[in-house]
Design an enzyme around this catalytic site. Structure first.
Site: not given
Ligand SMILES: [Mn+2]
Length: 306
Positions: A96, A123, A125, A127, A140, A226, A228, A271
């Site tokens: 990312h 995502d 997260h 980030d 990332h 992403d 995740d 990712e």
């Molecule tokens: Mn991310």
């Protein structure tokens, strides 16, 4: 639509190796074929690679691979600016950290067109770390802070010509936020929808609100997906799994709504770590989600007059 596929074999922003194989896996899963089948013109420009590394270091000893990320950010800003003038760029990551450059580049394009850029961040997260606040040192975890022009990047990452207004960033799927990020997010007006909000309201309601905002402002919309964001049970090929992600149905609904909006002008697929995948199923899912974003539907839904 003319789609431009850009391979970005970047893995220096992640703690685990393997994301450099992401573009290959997306090609093997036939991203191009899926888009051609939908009637799009597709050009795969191949992979881009960085050249010499700048001599740069940061006082935070945790920070890893700063020269590499600085070089990638500079390269990708140029590539994203250039490619967004040719068609719709689809950036095949890569971790990312690549979004620091891709968003910066499409932001420059948007500014040139006199239109505001909006970012949908899908995502687990946010980030939103800075070079000072990161404890893991994995870069990332920083791109959203960088492209919204948070302090502390000057002299380390390339100067940002057109920061994205944090009020035009919407994050959906969030379920892991570090304390430093929480604080920084509070001071900015980023819209953050965690999984609880999705459970309480449904993802369609939240996304509709954001789409309406983009439409009302005549904005361009960059989507950053992403792996995740997704529930690990359906998308195992990522080094930062967090339980409780978006389901198969939620993810496809998001993509179909985005397609219906007609607003998306660029896309990151990030990712994907094929080393952690199970017989390519995560790569195939990303291809299917991209196809949904680009117009694939299960059934036509004609409006009936009776
Ligand atoms: Mn991310």
């Amino acid at each position: 639509m003319h789609c431009r596929l850009i391979g970005i074999p970047l893995q220096d922003g992640a703690s685990q190796l393997g994301c450099e194989m992401g573009p290959s896996a997306l090609r093997v899963a036939d991203l191009k074929g899926a888009l051609v089948e939908l009637g799009h013109e597709v050009t795969d420009i191949g992979n881009v690679v960085i050249g010499d590394l700048p001599d740069v270091s940061h006082p935070n000893p945790a920070v890893r691979n700063l020269p590499q990320i600085a070089a990638w950010t500079e390269l990708l800003t140029e590539v994203a600016y250039r490619e967004s003038g040719q068609g719709m760029p689809i950036f095949m990551g890569g971790d990312h950290a690549l979004s620091a450059g891709t968003v910066a580049g499409v932001a420059r394009r948007a500014a040139e067109q006199g239109r505001p850029l909006f970012v949908l961040w899908l995502d687990a997260h946010t980030d939103f770390h800075t070079l000072e606040s990161t404890k893991s040192g994995n870069l990332h975890g920083l791109p959203a802070a960088y492209y919204t022009g948070q302090p502390g990047f000057d002299g380390y990452l390339p100067a940002l010509s057109h920061p994205v207004d944090p009020a035009r960033v919407c994050m959906i799927g969030i379920r892991s936020v570090d304390p430093a990020e929480r604080e920084a997010l509070k001071q900015n007006s980023v819209t953050v929808h965690d999984m609880r909000t999705i459970d309480e309201h449904g993802v369609a309601v939240l996304l509709r609100r954001f789409i309406d905002e983009v439409e009302a402002a005549n904005g361009l919309l960059h989507v950053s997906l992403d792996v995740d964001f997704l529930e690990p049970a359906i998308a195992p090929a990522v080094g930062t799994t967090v339980p409780g992600g978006a389901t198969f149905r939620e993810a496809h609904l998001v993509m179909e709504m985005l397609h219906d909006s007609g607003l998306v002008t660029s896309l990151d697929l990030v990712e994907l770590n094929p080393f952690l995948d199970e017989r390519g199923r995560t790569a195939k899912l990303l291809v299917d989600l991209t196809a949904s974003l680009m117009g694939r539907t299960v059934l036509d839904r004609p409006t009936r007059s009776y």
